[in-house]
Design a protein around this motif. Sequence first.
Motif, PDB file in Angstrom:
ATOM      1  N   TYR A   1      38.369  46.923  52.863  1.00 49.61           N
ATOM      2  CA  TYR A   1      36.976  47.079  52.412  1.00 49.61           C
ATOM      3  C   TYR A   1      36.197  47.955  53.403  1.00 49.61           C
ATOM      4  CZ  TYR A   1      37.746  43.490  48.813  1.00 49.61           C
ATOM      5  OH  TYR A   1      38.216  42.799  47.730  1.00 49.61           O
TER       6      TYR A   1
ATOM      7  N   VAL B   1      43.038  39.954  50.721  1.00 47.42           N
ATOM      8  CA  VAL B   1      43.002  41.257  50.064  1.00 47.42           C
ATOM      9  C   VAL B   1      42.379  42.258  51.041  1.00 47.42           C
ATOM     10  CG1 VAL B   1      42.137  42.573  48.103  1.00 47.42           C
ATOM     11  CG2 VAL B   1      42.836  40.186  47.793  1.00 47.42           C
TER      12      VAL B   1
ATOM     13  N   GLN C   1      51.920  40.999  36.966  1.00 49.87           N
ATOM     14  CA  GLN C   1      50.487  40.950  36.721  1.00 49.87           C
ATOM     15  C   GLN C   1      50.241  40.904  35.209  1.00 49.87           C
ATOM     16  OE1 GLN C   1      46.371  42.866  38.459  1.00 49.87           O
ATOM     17  NE2 GLN C   1      48.268  43.812  39.027  1.00 49.87           N
TER      18      GLN C   1
ATOM     19  N   LYS D   1      42.660  45.828  50.540  1.00 53.42           N
ATOM     20  CA  LYS D   1      42.720  47.163  49.926  1.00 53.42           C
ATOM     21  C   LYS D   1      41.586  48.037  50.453  1.00 53.42           C
ATOM     22  CE  LYS D   1      40.128  45.279  46.022  1.00 53.42           C
ATOM     23  NZ  LYS D   1      40.221  44.687  44.687  1.00 53.42           N
TER      24      LYS D   1
ATOM     25  N   HIS E   1      43.578  38.517  36.821  1.00 53.29           N
ATOM     26  CA  HIS E   1      42.322  38.758  37.555  1.00 53.29           C
ATOM     27  C   HIS E   1      41.129  38.461  36.658  1.00 53.29           C
ATOM     28  CE1 HIS E   1      39.930  40.322  40.780  1.00 53.29           C
ATOM     29  NE2 HIS E   1      39.548  41.411  40.163  1.00 53.29           N
TER      30      HIS E   1
ATOM     31  N   ASN F   1      39.915  35.446  42.787  1.00 56.74           N
ATOM     32  CA  ASN F   1      39.369  36.232  43.896  1.00 56.74           C
ATOM     33  C   ASN F   1      38.314  35.352  44.571  1.00 56.74           C
ATOM     34  OD1 ASN F   1      37.446  36.194  41.917  1.00 56.74           O
ATOM     35  ND2 ASN F   1      36.911  38.352  42.061  1.00 56.74           N
ATOM     36  N   THR F   2      37.426  35.936  45.385  1.00 54.93           N
ATOM     37  CA  THR F   2      36.393  35.147  46.066  1.00 54.93           C
ATOM     38  C   THR F   2      35.590  34.321  45.065  1.00 54.93           C
ATOM     39  OG1 THR F   2      36.182  36.823  47.781  1.00 54.93           O
ATOM     40  CG2 THR F   2      34.355  35.263  47.551  1.00 54.93           C
TER      41      THR F   2
ATOM     42  N   ARG G   1      42.282  45.821  32.389  1.00 56.96           N
ATOM     43  CA  ARG G   1      42.335  46.802  33.457  1.00 56.96           C
ATOM     44  C   ARG G   1      43.789  47.001  33.881  1.00 56.96           C
ATOM     45  NH1 ARG G   1      39.335  46.094  39.305  1.00 56.96           N
ATOM     46  NH2 ARG G   1      41.015  44.569  39.576  1.00 56.96           N
TER      47      ARG G   1
ATOM     48  N   GLY H   1      38.758  38.661  48.851  1.00 56.18           N
ATOM     49  CA  GLY H   1      38.494  39.918  49.551  1.00 56.18           C
ATOM     50  C   GLY H   1      37.088  39.887  50.117  1.00 56.18           C
TER      51      GLY H   1
HETATM   52  C1  PLP Z   1      39.853  43.346  44.737  1.00 58.32           C
HETATM   53  C2  PLP Z   1      40.672  42.294  44.098  1.00 58.32           C
HETATM   54  C3  PLP Z   1      40.638  40.976  44.593  1.00 58.32           C
HETATM   55  C4  PLP Z   1      39.644  40.524  45.625  1.00 58.32           C
HETATM   56  O1  PLP Z   1      38.399  40.367  44.990  1.00 58.32           O
HETATM   57  P1  PLP Z   1      37.075  39.918  45.738  1.00 58.32           P
HETATM   58  O2  PLP Z   1      36.062  39.844  44.660  1.00 58.32           O
HETATM   59  O3  PLP Z   1      36.781  40.999  46.727  1.00 58.32           O
HETATM   60  O4  PLP Z   1      37.353  38.607  46.395  1.00 58.32           O
HETATM   61  C5  PLP Z   1      41.528  40.061  44.041  1.00 58.32           C
HETATM   62  N1  PLP Z   1      42.389  40.431  43.049  1.00 58.32           N
HETATM   63  C6  PLP Z   1      42.424  41.673  42.545  1.00 58.32           C
HETATM   64  C7  PLP Z   1      43.361  42.000  41.454  1.00 58.32           C
HETATM   65  C8  PLP Z   1      41.547  42.642  43.030  1.00 58.32           C
HETATM   66  O5  PLP Z   1      41.572  43.886  42.516  1.00 58.32           O
END
Ligand code: PLP
Length: 345
Positions: A37, A31, A121, A33, A154, A188-189, A128, A206
């Motif tokens: 970071y 990730v 998604q 975005k 997510h 995610n992480t 969200r 990310g």
């Molecule tokens: C930002 C984001 C991630 C990465 O999350 P981290 O906590 O930084 O690892 C993964 N999936 C979605 C949908 C996100 O918005």
Amino acid sequence: MSTATLTIDLDAIVSNWRALDAMTDCETAAVVKADGYGLGAGKVGRALARAGAHRFFVAAAEEGAALRQALGPSPVISVFSGHMAGDSDIIGDTDLVPMINSVDQLIRHFEALPGHPFGIQLDTGMNRLGMEPGEWAAIRDVALAQGPQLIMSHLACADEPDIEMNEAQIRAFVEMTEGADVPRSLANTGGILLGKNYHFDLTRPGIGTFGGRPFADASPVVRLEAPVIQCRDLAPGESVGYGNKFVATRQTRIATIAAGYADGLHRVLGPKAQAFAEEEPCPIAGRISMDTIGVDITDLKGDPTSLELIGPQQTPDMLADYAGTIGYEILTSLGGRYTRRYTGG
Ligand SMILES: *Cc1c(COP(=O)(O)O)cnc(C)c1O
């Protein structure tokens, strides 16, 4: 050198990504975005692509187009905000994969770019982004018939292992994707660290890649060093900076360094953050200004030419604690004025 220098260790980023990858048996995406970071999506993306990342995620189509420029044609670039009005050209021209969030987006995608790859998604409780269970049930068969590349959701509380919400989101995700023969992604992480049940077919780290919590064993990625503009002596009773918030109680030497709140060093950090001369901590003296910070260097042997504000001794997560925020916000606030230096990669 009149601006502070932000040094970004691409080898540390790669090694963090590999360490997260090694925790799972599935594919690991990256990730990047918000310009990776705040650390440079192009440079970071190229380093991770060389390390074996095939799929990247960004928030907006514009970010995806810029990343495509940097990465070339091969890697998959997915967009969390999906297929928004006005984005059809950019998605088609730069070969992005929108993660479709609603029936409206699905219709827009099929009408504007028939046959173009997409993902789905789903909302599993964060409220969200993504389709809710009822909405998804209504169009699931139509969407699946068009062959989505990936279905994702997510986690709202991935950095809080003991919270019931995580299990509830897994259950919802499994229920909504039952019988769909499409790769799935939830973690995610924080989700990677929660364990195998959360990994599915693809993870999306990310912050851990960039050295932040909750990935406690991450290698540090950023160093921020600010040059000293000038040093001066204060007699007891003299003050430093706006509002006289620091008053000397002894014969004091103050260094003024070139960095401030306009560079993402939030004013609220003032009372708790320090500046470092090698290992030696020096208190910040008075309020952080827009472009400068006063530092009490009385106890140093001599005048330094620069002081470190972010590094192994004062991490982005520590600054986040001082500011009442999270490391993500410290990193993404790092200013555009810094000289950015990349090492490794
Ligand atoms: C930002 C984001 C991630 C990465 O999350 P981290 O906590 O930084 O690892 C993964 N999936 C979605 C949908 C996100 O918005």
